[in-house]
Design a protein around this motif. Structure first.
Motif, PDB file in Angstrom:
ATOM      1  N   VAL A 244      18.705  13.269  14.259  1.00 29.92           N
ATOM      2  CA  VAL A 244      18.055  11.961  14.222  1.00 29.92           C
ATOM      3  C   VAL A 244      17.326  11.878  12.889  1.00 29.92           C
ATOM      4  CG1 VAL A 244      16.358  10.433  15.259  1.00 29.92           C
ATOM      5  CG2 VAL A 244      17.792  11.890  16.722  1.00 29.92           C
ATOM      6  N   TYR A 245      17.580  10.826  12.152  1.00 30.00           N
ATOM      7  CA  TYR A 245      16.980  10.635  10.834  1.00 30.00           C
ATOM      8  C   TYR A 245      15.829   9.646  10.934  1.00 30.00           C
ATOM      9  CZ  TYR A 245      20.638  13.327   8.602  1.00 30.00           C
ATOM     10  OH  TYR A 245      21.469  14.357   8.197  1.00 30.00           O
ATOM     11  N   TYR A 246      14.687  10.080  10.409  1.00 28.59           N
ATOM     12  CA  TYR A 246      13.484   9.274  10.478  1.00 28.59           C
ATOM     13  C   TYR A 246      13.066   8.825   9.080  1.00 28.59           C
ATOM     14  CZ  TYR A 246      12.986  11.225  15.166  1.00 28.59           C
ATOM     15  OH  TYR A 246      13.191  11.592  16.468  1.00 28.59           O
ATOM     16  N   CYS A 247      12.728   7.568   8.978  1.00 25.72           N
ATOM     17  CA  CYS A 247      12.148   7.027   7.760  1.00 25.72           C
ATOM     18  C   CYS A 247      10.628   7.186   7.837  1.00 25.72           C
ATOM     19  CB  CYS A 247      12.520   5.549   7.655  1.00 25.72           C
ATOM     20  SG  CYS A 247      11.751   4.644   6.304  1.00 25.72           S
ATOM     21  N   CYS A 248      10.005   7.459   6.700  1.00 21.08           N
ATOM     22  CA  CYS A 248       8.557   7.574   6.684  1.00 21.08           C
ATOM     23  C   CYS A 248       8.007   6.915   5.430  1.00 21.08           C
ATOM     24  CB  CYS A 248       8.113   9.026   6.769  1.00 21.08           C
ATOM     25  SG  CYS A 248       8.683  10.063   5.421  1.00 21.08           S
ATOM     26  N   ALA A 249       6.751   6.543   5.507  1.00 18.98           N
ATOM     27  CA  ALA A 249       6.081   5.915   4.374  1.00 18.98           C
ATOM     28  C   ALA A 249       4.624   6.321   4.367  1.00 18.98           C
ATOM     29  CB  ALA A 249       6.212   4.400   4.452  1.00 18.98           C
ATOM     30  N   ALA A 250       4.125   6.588   3.173  1.00 17.83           N
ATOM     31  CA  ALA A 250       2.734   6.989   3.030  1.00 17.83           C
ATOM     32  C   ALA A 250       1.968   5.912   2.278  1.00 17.83           C
ATOM     33  CB  ALA A 250       2.640   8.310   2.283  1.00 17.83           C
ATOM     34  N   THR A 251       0.775   5.619   2.776  1.00 22.15           N
ATOM     35  CA  THR A 251      -0.092   4.653   2.111  1.00 22.15           C
ATOM     36  C   THR A 251      -1.380   5.328   1.678  1.00 22.15           C
ATOM     37  OG1 THR A 251      -1.155   3.989   4.172  1.00 22.15           O
ATOM     38  CG2 THR A 251       0.801   2.762   3.505  1.00 22.15           C
ATOM     39  N   ASP A 252      -2.016   4.746   0.689  1.00 21.31           N
ATOM     40  CA  ASP A 252      -3.291   5.248   0.194  1.00 21.31           C
ATOM     41  C   ASP A 252      -4.257   4.073   0.193  1.00 21.31           C
ATOM     42  OD1 ASP A 252      -4.422   6.836  -2.928  1.00 21.31           O
ATOM     43  OD2 ASP A 252      -5.463   6.273  -1.089  1.00 21.31           O
ATOM     44  N   VAL A 253      -5.216   4.138   1.082  1.00 26.28           N
ATOM     45  CA  VAL A 253      -6.209   3.079   1.173  1.00 26.28           C
ATOM     46  C   VAL A 253      -7.566   3.696   0.880  1.00 26.28           C
ATOM     47  CG1 VAL A 253      -7.288   1.328   2.621  1.00 26.28           C
ATOM     48  CG2 VAL A 253      -4.839   1.839   2.879  1.00 26.28           C
ATOM     49  N   SER A 254      -8.100   3.365  -0.279  1.00 21.36           N
ATOM     50  CA  SER A 254      -9.410   3.886  -0.696  1.00 21.36           C
ATOM     51  C   SER A 254      -9.461   5.401  -0.615  1.00 21.36           C
ATOM     52  CB  SER A 254     -10.518   3.270   0.177  1.00 21.36           C
ATOM     53  OG  SER A 254     -10.520   1.871   0.063  1.00 21.36           O
ATOM     54  N   GLY A 255      -8.389   6.044  -1.052  1.00 21.40           N
ATOM     55  CA  GLY A 255      -8.357   7.494  -1.090  1.00 21.40           C
ATOM     56  C   GLY A 255      -7.971   8.157   0.216  1.00 21.40           C
TER      57      GLY A 255
ATOM     58  N   GLY B 205       9.188   8.176  -5.004  1.00 20.82           N
ATOM     59  CA  GLY B 205       7.895   7.604  -5.329  1.00 20.82           C
ATOM     60  C   GLY B 205       8.010   6.201  -5.892  1.00 20.82           C
ATOM     61  N   LEU B 206       6.867   5.649  -6.251  1.00 17.23           N
ATOM     62  CA  LEU B 206       6.822   4.281  -6.769  1.00 17.23           C
ATOM     63  C   LEU B 206       7.628   4.115  -8.052  1.00 17.23           C
ATOM     64  CD1 LEU B 206       3.121   3.159  -6.231  1.00 17.23           C
ATOM     65  CD2 LEU B 206       5.181   2.082  -5.280  1.00 17.23           C
TER      66      LEU B 206
ATOM     67  N   THR C 140      18.752   9.054  -2.515  1.00 19.87           N
ATOM     68  CA  THR C 140      17.861   8.058  -1.954  1.00 19.87           C
ATOM     69  C   THR C 140      17.356   7.124  -3.054  1.00 19.87           C
ATOM     70  OG1 THR C 140      15.987   7.709  -0.460  1.00 19.87           O
ATOM     71  CG2 THR C 140      15.717   9.375  -2.184  1.00 19.87           C
ATOM     72  N   SER C 141      17.084   5.896  -2.684  1.00 17.04           N
ATOM     73  CA  SER C 141      16.534   4.925  -3.629  1.00 17.04           C
ATOM     74  C   SER C 141      15.708   3.915  -2.846  1.00 17.04           C
ATOM     75  CB  SER C 141      17.647   4.208  -4.398  1.00 17.04           C
ATOM     76  OG  SER C 141      18.488   3.507  -3.506  1.00 17.04           O
ATOM     77  N   ARG C 142      14.846   3.209  -3.555  1.00 15.83           N
ATOM     78  CA  ARG C 142      13.979   2.247  -2.868  1.00 15.83           C
ATOM     79  C   ARG C 142      13.845   0.970  -3.684  1.00 15.83           C
ATOM     80  NH1 ARG C 142       7.864   4.596  -3.022  1.00 15.83           N
ATOM     81  NH2 ARG C 142       7.337   2.483  -2.357  1.00 15.83           N
ATOM     82  N   ASP C 143      13.492  -0.078  -2.985  1.00 15.48           N
ATOM     83  CA  ASP C 143      13.172  -1.356  -3.607  1.00 15.48           C
ATOM     84  C   ASP C 143      11.707  -1.620  -3.289  1.00 15.48           C
ATOM     85  OD1 ASP C 143      12.684  -4.156  -3.967  1.00 15.48           O
ATOM     86  OD2 ASP C 143      14.832  -4.519  -3.915  1.00 15.48           O
ATOM     87  N   ASN C 144      10.866  -1.479  -4.294  1.00 14.29           N
ATOM     88  CA  ASN C 144       9.427  -1.595  -4.066  1.00 14.29           C
ATOM     89  C   ASN C 144       9.016  -3.002  -3.646  1.00 14.29           C
ATOM     90  OD1 ASN C 144       8.974   1.088  -4.737  1.00 14.29           O
ATOM     91  ND2 ASN C 144       8.749   0.619  -6.910  1.00 14.29           N
ATOM     92  N   VAL C 145       9.738  -3.982  -4.138  1.00 10.20           N
ATOM     93  CA  VAL C 145       9.387  -5.367  -3.814  1.00 10.20           C
ATOM     94  C   VAL C 145       9.723  -5.668  -2.357  1.00 10.20           C
ATOM     95  CG1 VAL C 145       9.841  -7.784  -4.327  1.00 10.20           C
ATOM     96  CG2 VAL C 145       9.690  -6.118  -6.192  1.00 10.20           C
ATOM     97  N   LYS C 146      10.904  -5.261  -1.952  1.00  8.68           N
ATOM     98  CA  LYS C 146      11.345  -5.522  -0.571  1.00  8.68           C
ATOM     99  C   LYS C 146      10.796  -4.507   0.418  1.00  8.68           C
ATOM    100  CE  LYS C 146      15.704  -7.711  -1.924  1.00  8.68           C
ATOM    101  NZ  LYS C 146      17.186  -7.671  -1.800  1.00  8.68           N
TER     102      LYS C 146
ATOM    103  N   LEU D 133       0.816  -1.215   0.000  1.00  5.34           N
ATOM    104  CA  LEU D 133       0.000   0.000   0.000  1.00  5.34           C
ATOM    105  C   LEU D 133       0.850   1.266   0.000  1.00  5.34           C
ATOM    106  CD1 LEU D 133      -2.710  -1.027   2.638  1.00  5.34           C
ATOM    107  CD2 LEU D 133      -2.887  -1.113   0.143  1.00  5.34           C
ATOM    108  N   ILE D 134       2.158   1.101   0.161  1.00  4.82           N
ATOM    109  CA  ILE D 134       3.042   2.278   0.228  1.00  4.82           C
ATOM    110  C   ILE D 134       3.225   2.874  -1.158  1.00  4.82           C
ATOM    111  CG2 ILE D 134       5.370   3.076   0.762  1.00  4.82           C
ATOM    112  CD1 ILE D 134       5.551   0.846   2.838  1.00  4.82           C
ATOM    113  N   TYR D 135       3.004   4.183  -1.297  1.00  3.93           N
ATOM    114  CA  TYR D 135       3.245   4.817  -2.594  1.00  3.93           C
ATOM    115  C   TYR D 135       4.408   5.807  -2.561  1.00  3.93           C
ATOM    116  CZ  TYR D 135       0.572   8.898  -0.963  1.00  3.93           C
ATOM    117  OH  TYR D 135       0.126   9.983  -0.265  1.00  3.93           O
ATOM    118  N   VAL D 136       4.809   6.236  -1.402  1.00  6.98           N
ATOM    119  CA  VAL D 136       5.992   7.083  -1.315  1.00  6.98           C
ATOM    120  C   VAL D 136       6.712   6.782  -0.001  1.00  6.98           C
ATOM    121  CG1 VAL D 136       4.781   9.035  -0.274  1.00  6.98           C
ATOM    122  CG2 VAL D 136       6.912   9.432  -1.481  1.00  6.98           C
ATOM    123  N   MET D 137       8.024   6.783  -0.073  1.00  4.99           N
ATOM    124  CA  MET D 137       8.859   6.620   1.117  1.00  4.99           C
ATOM    125  C   MET D 137       9.845   7.777   1.172  1.00  4.99           C
ATOM    126  SD  MET D 137       9.635   2.517   1.243  1.00  4.99           S
ATOM    127  CE  MET D 137      10.036   2.537   2.990  1.00  4.99           C
TER     128      MET D 137
END
Length: 119
Positions: A92-103, A52-53, A69-75, A30-34
């Motif tokens: 302090v560095y924080y990782c974040c992720a955004a999901t979109d569930v039914s808008g 982004g994805l 920065t780079s990402r592995d969408n599968v992993k 469900l993650i579309y951006v990290m």
């Protein structure tokens, strides 16, 4: 639900390099951006980078040309390669992720990893 765990924070000398990693678990599909934010003592949280994805990236002005920065969408992982570190990068560095569930967007955060750059 998404869980995020950062790693790679360390003490590094001015001009050095460091790589941070973040592993996600849970509803990874469900993650579309990290991305990454950071917070230095006494300062507000600052945007560092996002991807982004499709792999499109965006960077904060203070890290452009030095961080990648780079990402592995599968992993469900994201990395932050930091070069030419300066003392102002200490935070302090924080990782974040955004999901979109039914808008409906939801933002998740990791617990952070400390990066300290010595003069």
């Amino acid at each position: 639900q998404v869980q995020l765990v950062e790693s790679g924070g360390d003490l590094v000398q001015h001009g050095g390099s460091l790589t941070l990693s973040c592993v996600s678990s849970g509803s990874v599909g469900l993650i579309y951006v990290m991305g990454w934010y950071r917070q230095a003592p006494g300062k507000s949280r600052e945007f560092v980078a996002a991807v982004g994805l499709s792999g499109n990236t965006k960077y904060g002005e203070s890290v452009k040309g030095r961080f990648t920065t780079s990402r592995d969408n599968v992993k469900g992982t994201i990395t932050l390669q930091m070069n030419n570190l300066i003392t102002e990068d200490t935070a302090v560095y924080y990782c974040c992720a955004a999901t979109d569930v039914s808008g409906t967007d939801r933002l998740y955060w990791g617990r952070g990893t400390q990066v300290t750059v010595s003069a």
